[in-house]
Scaffold this motif. Structure first.
Motif, PDB file in Angstrom:
ATOM      1  N   GLN A 157       1.129   5.371   0.899  1.00  0.00           N
ATOM      2  CA  GLN A 157       0.570   6.380   1.800  1.00  0.00           C
ATOM      3  C   GLN A 157       0.831   7.758   1.208  1.00  0.00           C
ATOM      4  OE1 GLN A 157       1.551   5.978   6.082  1.00  0.00           O
ATOM      5  NE2 GLN A 157       2.178   8.116   6.026  1.00  0.00           N
TER       6      GLN A 157
ATOM      7  N   ALA B 167      -4.008   6.057   3.056  1.00  0.00           N
ATOM      8  CA  ALA B 167      -3.268   4.907   2.531  1.00  0.00           C
ATOM      9  C   ALA B 167      -4.220   4.062   1.700  1.00  0.00           C
ATOM     10  CB  ALA B 167      -2.695   4.086   3.670  1.00  0.00           C
TER      11      ALA B 167
ATOM     12  N   ASN C   5       9.915  -0.276  -0.636  1.00  0.00           N
ATOM     13  CA  ASN C   5       8.908  -0.033   0.395  1.00  0.00           C
ATOM     14  C   ASN C   5       8.844   1.439   0.788  1.00  0.00           C
ATOM     15  OD1 ASN C   5      11.246   0.203   1.819  1.00  0.00           O
ATOM     16  ND2 ASN C   5      10.588  -1.068   3.555  1.00  0.00           N
TER      17      ASN C   5
ATOM     18  N   MET D  64       0.837  -1.212   0.000  1.00  0.00           N
ATOM     19  CA  MET D  64       0.000   0.000   0.000  1.00  0.00           C
ATOM     20  C   MET D  64       0.863   1.250   0.000  1.00  0.00           C
ATOM     21  SD  MET D  64      -3.024  -0.908   2.699  1.00  0.00           S
ATOM     22  CE  MET D  64      -4.368   0.027   1.995  1.00  0.00           C
TER      23      MET D  64
ATOM     24  N   VAL E 168       0.038   3.457   6.470  1.00  0.00           N
ATOM     25  CA  VAL E 168       0.457   2.144   5.979  1.00  0.00           C
ATOM     26  C   VAL E 168       1.239   1.418   7.070  1.00  0.00           C
ATOM     27  CG1 VAL E 168       2.045   1.006   4.390  1.00  0.00           C
ATOM     28  CG2 VAL E 168       0.514   2.785   3.547  1.00  0.00           C
ATOM     29  N   LYS E 169       0.940   0.163   7.280  1.00  0.00           N
ATOM     30  CA  LYS E 169       1.729  -0.655   8.218  1.00  0.00           C
ATOM     31  C   LYS E 169       3.074  -0.993   7.580  1.00  0.00           C
ATOM     32  CE  LYS E 169      -2.359  -2.882  10.016  1.00  0.00           C
ATOM     33  NZ  LYS E 169      -3.245  -3.893   9.390  1.00  0.00           N
TER      34      LYS E 169
ATOM     35  N   GLU F  27      -4.415   1.164  -2.105  1.00  0.00           N
ATOM     36  CA  GLU F  27      -3.701   0.338  -3.083  1.00  0.00           C
ATOM     37  C   GLU F  27      -3.132   1.174  -4.229  1.00  0.00           C
ATOM     38  OE1 GLU F  27      -2.873  -2.789  -2.814  1.00  0.00           O
ATOM     39  OE2 GLU F  27      -3.918  -2.974  -0.892  1.00  0.00           O
TER      40      GLU F  27
ATOM     41  N   GLU G  62       3.356  -3.785   5.070  1.00  0.00           N
ATOM     42  CA  GLU G  62       2.556  -3.639   3.845  1.00  0.00           C
ATOM     43  C   GLU G  62       3.042  -2.479   2.973  1.00  0.00           C
ATOM     44  OE1 GLU G  62      -1.463  -3.127   5.105  1.00  0.00           O
ATOM     45  OE2 GLU G  62      -1.744  -5.248   5.613  1.00  0.00           O
ATOM     46  N   SER G  63       4.097  -1.828   3.427  1.00  0.00           N
ATOM     47  CA  SER G  63       4.555  -0.613   2.744  1.00  0.00           C
ATOM     48  C   SER G  63       5.127  -0.935   1.371  1.00  0.00           C
ATOM     49  CB  SER G  63       5.614   0.090   3.599  1.00  0.00           C
ATOM     50  OG  SER G  63       5.906   1.348   3.056  1.00  0.00           O
TER      51      SER G  63
ATOM     52  N   ALA H 274      -5.249   6.873  -2.548  1.00  0.00           N
ATOM     53  CA  ALA H 274      -4.621   7.343  -1.303  1.00  0.00           C
ATOM     54  C   ALA H 274      -4.774   8.860  -1.141  1.00  0.00           C
ATOM     55  CB  ALA H 274      -3.143   6.951  -1.277  1.00  0.00           C
TER      56      ALA H 274
ATOM     57  N   ASN I  96       5.106   7.035   2.837  1.00  0.00           N
ATOM     58  CA  ASN I  96       5.341   5.735   3.508  1.00  0.00           C
ATOM     59  C   ASN I  96       6.534   5.876   4.445  1.00  0.00           C
ATOM     60  OD1 ASN I  96       3.925   5.270   0.986  1.00  0.00           O
ATOM     61  ND2 ASN I  96       4.157   3.079   1.416  1.00  0.00           N
TER      62      ASN I  96
END
Lengths: 259, 259, 259, 259
Positions: A3, A90, A221, A1, A126-127, A92, A130-131, A97, A62
């Motif tokens: 951000q 955040a 990422n 994902m 974004v976690k 896809e 998952e970045s 976003a 991110n």
């Protein structure tokens, strides 16, 4: 994902003409320095800001959390005559976003509201695991040789702006954004767009407006590393004599489900 | 007559990728700060710079002589990792002036030539008594209400870019230039364009792409004062509830033969 | 432990006079902007830089690792005409830490060596759990009322400089450093100096040169928070009508063995 | 005659702690950038600013008139969260000129007054034909070899500060000012001080505190050219192996009655 953050100067329009229109050169300096300043702070965490409309800047963020955004707001308040509000979202795709980021901020009040000041509106972050950021660095083939060194400067500028407009039109349909970054260069945060689709867009533009582009695509990422890989991709194409149109590179920080 | 300067970073493209691509955020900061810096120096003499493509900047420089340009080049050389070359030209229209400025510089070598460094190529300078600048400050009606506070940030950006592209297309035919200056604002150095012609352009755009603009036009013997009068004109239109589309103001520094 | 970094412009002296002496205003702008720039980057990690001699800057850098220092060097190389080398050292006192930082760098070559360029010489880094910074914010009592608003500006400047010289002389004996930070304000990184000792120094200065100081002392695990607590301490003294001379505040990030 | 301007941030002390103490790094960045900014604007007219205490800056402003000072105030108001007031004075010696500048400003209100804002208080301006600036560029012999490359960075800083304090003490008695400009360098606006007097001061310092200086002295009708001639003088001394201690150079812009 990916951000994205929308950075918006609070109540800027009215401020620029209060009590009388402020000197244009001062406003231009203020805007350019604010952009450079925010860039420096976001880059410290490997994000990347685009100047967009200057009073509204979009950034790939991110890796930046709530405190990071608050520090930026504080530092601007302490050194500028204006303040900034920020929305964060955040999703896809970059388009989605920035849409979430914008909506989070719009709910808190208008850009020219006197009440809204230094809001931080976070829709989602974004976690770490998952970045994921995909960025394309797109340039125009041979602008220096065919334009800069031959035709009047404004004609080159006109052509680059035309390319930007058409690129934007096509990319936005795919959920990708496009920003001018100087010279004949564009950057497109484009999670979700595959090489084939970008190739098609470039070929269509060649046909429709007779401007030839090439693109490096980078995946990581974070925005900084993705942009760097995109730069390297573009260098590879140049080194190969521009025979390829697209070159995609990624590093091992890309989340597994994206590779 | 209007005097325009083309400010070009020497051999910038190759520098940005030597020995490897330089960090994008650093380049963005460098470009924005260089623009702010040159603006500050040109504004000290009542000129005005537009960031244009950042590596190529166009400026209205009525009032700046050879030594003024050399000081700017020296100060950039002393504080940046790059140098700048400048071409200068004077003519009846901005388009013609930047054409002469560009040609004067192109003759001295290419933008990516390793040999050409810190050239000052002056085709012509405006004489004090002939100095005349007309600038239009054009904005889009109601962007904050109808876009910024309602739709995603990138959609507003897209619309502003679209407006820019179409405005450029029409203005260039009249010998006028157009530059984005932030928000929903454009500035057009436009010596030789009369109010009627600009009104027609704005009305055509309303019809063709459904975007409504308004414009203040200012006239003086320098860019700073012309831009300020254009700002005041725009304020008058706003104060009148946007009933007028054009408002032209001039001061007593306009040369007699232009009034 | 406190971590200090010595940031040194490479071969700066010779550069300033090559090929001929560079314009003094340009050098002053370059130095001030370089300082502001490095400050911004180090502050992003809660460190704090003092301008020191501008071509040699000392910074408290607890919290910054090797990569953080390298990023700063890269960003300066990309945007300035000069490069910087950095030495880093960690110790119980600031004096000892900057000594280690200096020695690490000196071993790599002289400040005016043509060979030494962009060296990062790390003697030691502070471990997170041992990170401890004590900073005193010292000011002169009543300068605005008794000096700024009454005597010529340079006389006030002279008095402040005199205070600095005497403060430095006494503090260095205790392993503490002292930096001027503007107005009538000084900051002293002073791990290991207790309140009683600082009180004695202030009382001696009152007697010897008839200048009265007061001091807030802050303690945390990083420079930013320690400086902020020192500021708060100073505010408490002011709120109490300057009856106290010293006010010490600490937060819960101070390592256990230091409290 | 020399013209000096005192540039003072309005009500700065209270602002730095309202509503709570502002982050120290932000204040340092603000101060350094404000200095660089004012320098750039004053240098555009061949003046020179010294950072002095940052919230109070002294500048040699021969060549700047009332409008030039107002432009600077306006540009600061438009781009910073603070405003500046300026006092201007002209006299035979720099000390006397800054005294007149300070007094002109003090009459208008205190530095921490809430009422006083953006005052321009001109006691006197230098007429073009009487414009005369003498500046000495003083440095310490062999600091890099004997200090920077051998002893801890703060010890060198301490020595430079000590030299500054003693130089100031002696020069102020002669009506001359002294400012640190980085490294081991000082600049002294010193109209009225002759070479012999400066030589005596340098020799006294060698004896009293065992620090050896040398000085280039420059004379012109403006600060920029005087400083440049002082730089050249220093280079001449260096080229001669530091056998001379003083080298004075002047250009043909020095008023007749001063040569």
């Amino acid at each position: 994902m990916i951000q994205m953050s929308l950075i918006q100067i609070d109540n800027y329009g009215p401020w620029t003409v209060t009590p009388a229109p402020r000197t244009e050169s001062d406003l231009q300096i203020l805007q350019a320095e604010l952009y450079a300043d925010v860039q420096r702070q976001i880059a410290a965490k490997k994000g990347l800001v685009f100047y967009t409309r200057f009073d509204n800047m979009l950034a790939v963020t991110n890796g930046l959390n709530k405190e990071d955004h608050m520090r930026i707001q504080r530092s601007i308040r302490n050194r500028y005559p204006i303040t900034i509000s920020i929305g964060v979202g955040a999703a896809e795709t970059p388009y989605e976003a920035q849409k979430l980021a914008t909506e989070a901020l719009q709910i808190k009040g208008g850009a020219q509201s006197k009440e809204r000041k230094e809001i931080l509106a976070i829709d989602s972050l974004v976690k770490e695991e998952e970045s994921y950021v995909q960025i394309a660095h797109i340039d125009i083939n041979g602008v220096t040789e065919s334009m800069t060194d031959i035709v009047p400067a404004f004609d080159t500028n006109f052509l680059v702006n035309k390319a930007q407009h058409y690129l934007m039109t096509k990319l936005i349909e795919k959920g990708a954004l496009l920003f001018f970054i100087g010279g004949d260069n564009f950057m497109s945060p484009c999670n979700g767009l595959d090489s084939e689709e970008l190739l098609n867009i470039i070929e269509e533009l060649k046909e429709e407006i007779n401007i030839a582009h090439k693109a490096g695509i980078g995946r990581s990422n974070n925005a900084e590393d993705a942009a760097y890989l995109a730069d390297l991709g573009l260098e590879e194409i140049r080194n190969g004599g521009n025979e390829e149109i697209i070159c995609l590179l990624e590093d091992d920080k890309v989340p597994k489900d994206q590779t």
